[in-house]
Design an enzyme around this catalytic site. Sequence first.
Site, PDB file in Angstrom:
ATOM      1  N   ARG A 267      -3.798   2.886   8.317  1.00  0.00           N
ATOM      2  CA  ARG A 267      -4.073   1.626   7.618  1.00  0.00           C
ATOM      3  C   ARG A 267      -2.824   0.750   7.588  1.00  0.00           C
ATOM      4  O   ARG A 267      -1.709   1.243   7.539  1.00  0.00           O
ATOM      5  CB  ARG A 267      -4.509   1.881   6.166  1.00  0.00           C
ATOM      6  CG  ARG A 267      -5.759   2.727   6.003  1.00  0.00           C
ATOM      7  CD  ARG A 267      -5.964   3.029   4.525  1.00  0.00           C
ATOM      8  NE  ARG A 267      -7.044   3.956   4.272  1.00  0.00           N
ATOM      9  CZ  ARG A 267      -8.277   3.593   3.886  1.00  0.00           C
ATOM     10  NH1 ARG A 267      -8.553   2.336   3.710  1.00  0.00           N
ATOM     11  NH2 ARG A 267      -9.206   4.511   3.668  1.00  0.00           N
TER      12      ARG A 267
ATOM     13  N   HIS B 206     -16.109  -8.373   1.605  1.00  0.00           N
ATOM     14  CA  HIS B 206     -15.084  -9.264   2.154  1.00  0.00           C
ATOM     15  C   HIS B 206     -15.258 -10.676   1.620  1.00  0.00           C
ATOM     16  O   HIS B 206     -14.293 -11.317   1.178  1.00  0.00           O
ATOM     17  CB  HIS B 206     -15.174  -9.248   3.687  1.00  0.00           C
ATOM     18  CG  HIS B 206     -14.232 -10.226   4.340  1.00  0.00           C
ATOM     19  ND1 HIS B 206     -14.597 -11.509   4.669  1.00  0.00           N
ATOM     20  CD2 HIS B 206     -12.927 -10.116   4.694  1.00  0.00           C
ATOM     21  CE1 HIS B 206     -13.579 -12.134   5.217  1.00  0.00           C
ATOM     22  NE2 HIS B 206     -12.544 -11.306   5.240  1.00  0.00           N
TER      23      HIS B 206
ATOM     24  N   ARG C  67      -3.297  -1.527  -6.310  1.00  0.00           N
ATOM     25  CA  ARG C  67      -2.507  -2.745  -6.115  1.00  0.00           C
ATOM     26  C   ARG C  67      -2.884  -3.723  -7.218  1.00  0.00           C
ATOM     27  O   ARG C  67      -3.934  -3.588  -7.846  1.00  0.00           O
ATOM     28  CB  ARG C  67      -2.774  -3.365  -4.736  1.00  0.00           C
ATOM     29  CG  ARG C  67      -4.218  -3.781  -4.510  1.00  0.00           C
ATOM     30  CD  ARG C  67      -4.452  -4.187  -3.069  1.00  0.00           C
ATOM     31  NE  ARG C  67      -5.859  -4.514  -2.810  1.00  0.00           N
ATOM     32  CZ  ARG C  67      -6.375  -4.709  -1.604  1.00  0.00           C
ATOM     33  NH1 ARG C  67      -5.605  -4.598  -0.545  1.00  0.00           N
ATOM     34  NH2 ARG C  67      -7.648  -4.995  -1.443  1.00  0.00           N
TER      35      ARG C  67
ATOM     36  N   GLY D 104      -8.668  -7.443   4.076  1.00  0.00           N
ATOM     37  CA  GLY D 104      -9.520  -7.625   5.244  1.00  0.00           C
ATOM     38  C   GLY D 104      -8.869  -8.285   6.429  1.00  0.00           C
ATOM     39  O   GLY D 104      -9.496  -8.450   7.471  1.00  0.00           O
TER      40      GLY D 104
ATOM     41  N   TYR E 202      11.666 -35.717 -15.150  1.00  0.00           N
ATOM     42  CA  TYR E 202      10.217 -35.543 -15.172  1.00  0.00           C
ATOM     43  C   TYR E 202       9.653 -35.550 -13.756  1.00  0.00           C
ATOM     44  O   TYR E 202      10.311 -35.983 -12.799  1.00  0.00           O
ATOM     45  CB  TYR E 202       9.538 -36.636 -16.011  1.00  0.00           C
ATOM     46  CG  TYR E 202       9.597 -38.028 -15.401  1.00  0.00           C
ATOM     47  CD1 TYR E 202       8.620 -38.472 -14.506  1.00  0.00           C
ATOM     48  CD2 TYR E 202      10.626 -38.908 -15.730  1.00  0.00           C
ATOM     49  CE1 TYR E 202       8.678 -39.741 -13.948  1.00  0.00           C
ATOM     50  CE2 TYR E 202      10.690 -40.171 -15.183  1.00  0.00           C
ATOM     51  CZ  TYR E 202       9.712 -40.590 -14.284  1.00  0.00           C
ATOM     52  OH  TYR E 202       9.781 -41.845 -13.725  1.00  0.00           O
TER      53      TYR E 202
ATOM     54  N   CYS F 274       7.494 -39.358  -8.354  1.00  0.00           N
ATOM     55  CA  CYS F 274       6.108 -39.794  -8.546  1.00  0.00           C
ATOM     56  C   CYS F 274       5.259 -39.679  -7.285  1.00  0.00           C
ATOM     57  O   CYS F 274       4.125 -40.131  -7.259  1.00  0.00           O
ATOM     58  CB  CYS F 274       6.056 -41.219  -9.075  1.00  0.00           C
ATOM     59  SG  CYS F 274       6.768 -42.455  -7.961  1.00  0.00           S
TER      60      CYS F 274
ATOM     61  N   MET G  37      -6.091  -7.297   8.196  1.00  0.00           N
ATOM     62  CA  MET G  37      -5.537  -6.423   9.225  1.00  0.00           C
ATOM     63  C   MET G  37      -6.409  -5.182   9.380  1.00  0.00           C
ATOM     64  O   MET G  37      -7.382  -5.003   8.655  1.00  0.00           O
ATOM     65  CB  MET G  37      -4.087  -6.080   8.893  1.00  0.00           C
ATOM     66  CG  MET G  37      -3.168  -7.289   9.066  1.00  0.00           C
ATOM     67  SD  MET G  37      -1.449  -6.922   8.685  1.00  0.00           S
ATOM     68  CE  MET G  37      -1.522  -6.692   6.923  1.00  0.00           C
TER      69      MET G  37
ATOM     70  N   LYS H  61       0.832  -1.202   0.000  1.00  0.00           N
ATOM     71  CA  LYS H  61       0.000   0.000   0.000  1.00  0.00           C
ATOM     72  C   LYS H  61       0.869   1.256   0.000  1.00  0.00           C
ATOM     73  O   LYS H  61       0.669   2.182  -0.794  1.00  0.00           O
ATOM     74  CB  LYS H  61      -0.946   0.000   1.194  1.00  0.00           C
ATOM     75  CG  LYS H  61      -2.024   1.101   1.136  1.00  0.00           C
ATOM     76  CD  LYS H  61      -2.813   1.174   2.426  1.00  0.00           C
ATOM     77  CE  LYS H  61      -3.585  -0.087   2.723  1.00  0.00           C
ATOM     78  NZ  LYS H  61      -4.774  -0.258   1.843  1.00  0.00           N
TER      79      LYS H  61
ATOM     80  N   SER I 218      12.716 -43.570  -9.865  1.00  0.00           N
ATOM     81  CA  SER I 218      11.564 -42.700  -9.618  1.00  0.00           C
ATOM     82  C   SER I 218      11.473 -42.505  -8.113  1.00  0.00           C
ATOM     83  O   SER I 218      11.357 -43.474  -7.360  1.00  0.00           O
ATOM     84  CB  SER I 218      10.274 -43.327 -10.152  1.00  0.00           C
ATOM     85  OG  SER I 218       9.183 -42.459  -9.944  1.00  0.00           O
TER      86      SER I 218
END
Length: 888
Positions: free
Chosen positions: A96, A468, A352, A105, A858, A838, A107, A26, A771
């Site tokens: 704020r 909210h 933001r 929402g 992979y 895996c 804080m 902010k 694997s």
Amino acid sequence: MTRWVYAFGGAKTDGGAEMNALLGGKGANLAEMARLGLPVPPGFTLTTEVCTRFYADGERYPDGLEEQVEAALAEIEAAVGKRFGGEADPLLVSVRSGARVSMPGMMDTVLNLGLNDRTVEALAASSGDRRFAFDSYRRFVQMFADVALGVDRGLFEEEIEILKDEKGVDADADLDAGDWSGLVARFKEIVLEETGAAFPQEPRAQLWEAIGAVMRSWQTPRAQTYRRLHGIPEEWGTGVNVQAMVFGNMGEDCATGVAFTRNPSTGENALYGEYLVNAQGEDVVAGIRTPQSLTVADAEARGSALPAMERAMPEAFARLMEMRDRLERHFHDMQDIEFTIETGRLWMLQTRSGKRTAQAALQIAVDLVDEGAIGPDEAVMRIEPEALEQLLHPTLDPDADRDVIARGLPASPGAASGRIVFTADAAEQAAANGEAVILVRSETSPEDIHGMHAARGILTSRGGMTSHAAVVARGMGRACVSGAGAVRIDVESEVMLADGRTFTTEDRITIDGSTGEVMAGEIATIQPEVTGGFARLMGWADGARRLRVRANAETPRDARTARGFGAEGIGLCRTEHMFFDTDRILAMREMILADDEAGRRAALAKLLPMQRQDFIELFRIMDGLPVTIRLLDPPLHEFLPRTEEETAEVAEAAGVDAVKLRRRALRLEEANPMLGHRGCRLGITWPEIYEMQARAIFEAAAETGAEPEVMVPLVAAGSELERIGAVIDRTAAMVAEETGRALAYSTGTMIELPRAALRAAEIAAAAEFFSFGTNDLTQTAFGISRDDAGSFLGAYRDSGILANDPFETLDIEGVGELVRLAAERGRAARPDLKLGICGEHGGDPASVAFCHEIGLDYVSCSPYRVPIARLAAAQAALAAGEGGGEEG
């Protein structure tokens, strides 16, 4: 001396967007807007370092902070020509929070700070509006008492409702100056009754109390829960922003609102949001009043008779559209804007990067590429892999019958069915028991976050598209319908009234967050498809990644789903899952309970054609892609009959005495079956099991031309793999001779024991691939059971012993080190060794990044997480500077 305070919007601006970590999101963006010349009320930011020092020093402010705050406050006074605490046109401020990432929402905020019994009269005189002055004062007392003094906000709301009932009016706007003045007096009495102290009148004392309260809100349970859910480190802390107030509640030429530069639900390139005339910002997000549309088109789409800002305040709207375009061009992303209009003048209070659904994120990213604002690689990096899950699950079948009982606003897309619950605690408890629930509330508050996360969906009777409930649900990927005004909710009695019917916690409902419909019962669903913008983005991701992505699948349905989501093979086919069908479990039990090899072979002969057909189907579906088949792994007790009836059934099928069978079953019981007679140990003691499976694999391969990868589980020594490998090779040779077809295949093993990782070089001599079975490797490395760890892992995370659940995100320091070591030693002994993973970690983005880092070939995961793994693999490659996804 350390600098703790940075100014913005006045005579000078000290920071900018690049200082996000220090100033919080902010504060950094307020400074950035001020540097761009946008209309930002002047203020200053206490850095996130103040917050971390505040907690480190036992909630004491660092030396030098007070002097810096006083200097910054004086700069605000000079910029606006008002004095803080002055008795003629006094300066009021907002206080704020502002962490480096958005936590909507979670804080606290305090508005109108600086009002007291003297300055409220000065505000009334300078504004010429006594009602506005006392409305602002009562708001301040409410917020300050709640945030800084811990007084239940509901006590104040109750007094307002009592007064409205006495006067016979419905809206806060119907209360006059005298009403608000009387309520201020009553509110101060409540503070005295609840705290034992009078409401503070000294503005600077108010300011420091509010600053401390905002910092303390970093450690509230709701903030801690949000950080845990979103992986936000506790040590980041929050900035605190003190800013000159501008007022949206001074009359009909004043307003406050929230705008998204694009639709955060769909990604459509159109202004989206809401505003309220004669209100303050908290009114919009709190859901206390139903907001109005910004655009005429949106008002018409909603069927709202309330005037849109575009029509009611055309000059301010035109200015807002200008701000929208400038901010998007500057940040190259969709922005979430908060604004206030004071006597016709637009002021920017926040910008933001906007929270958005996965659908919107994809659409916005693709559109920004098409618009030339960003490149494909940047688009790939902007999508949270986990967010894709919102798109990968069934949605409501449009042709299914729907018993619609109410309609609200489509606040967060997707569909969800579940039993009604009325409290966040009830939602969390039900979800812990594996039950799907819909959280039904008049409106949600930050304290409900744990229940919102646990629920499948959220329904509220009040609130708008930026309430909210809506914002948090979109961020979590939960379906949400808000502002369903025809629904009446009685939380105390646990009753919901809709469409003339009564619904309780015994009833199930369905919500469609894409249409706003609320329906009785459960509705049929359809499967998602990877098409359109999703397909384009995944194409860019595939061009950028090095890691291949396979799926864990053993049924035709799973294999088809995996291919539809872009899987490049099967990395784990668990053959034991194929034996639990009704027509197979009997033969399996007969095999396990047989007295000798002949009895086992007789039962296995019944299973062979079934198993062969399973593999034929998988090979055909995968159509030449690699398929890794794990030979039988689980403890045999999982297959044993559990009832007298089941035992009798097996005895009859095998032609043996039931009593004898029960004695055999007792002999097979193990104290710790997960570390007992399972995996390759079965193949060594009962080689006929693996012979049958190998024959089924190779006969299916001979018929389809597939080149299977045969995987031996739970190996701890190279000699185990050598012995079982000989059985596999011998069986392959026999099938090749019988069918007259040459067979191509490879043999490898799962690395799922610490000893196997340590002895990887020895094992690699007999293995063509490894694997990593990280589910069991995590269990054996930690010495904990995945099934029982839930009783203490939460406490371990909360206390900081573990940052994450090691069964969800790979423990890089311990288990990851074993994987790294095994990969290095295995490839040192056999350079062409193929390496994959895996376990369920194969679909976890952080774990996928680690797999990329150490050079695995992979990852393999559940079918629905294949796109997540594809995107995570691309992001890992791009983050490492490997690139490759840009369009030519």
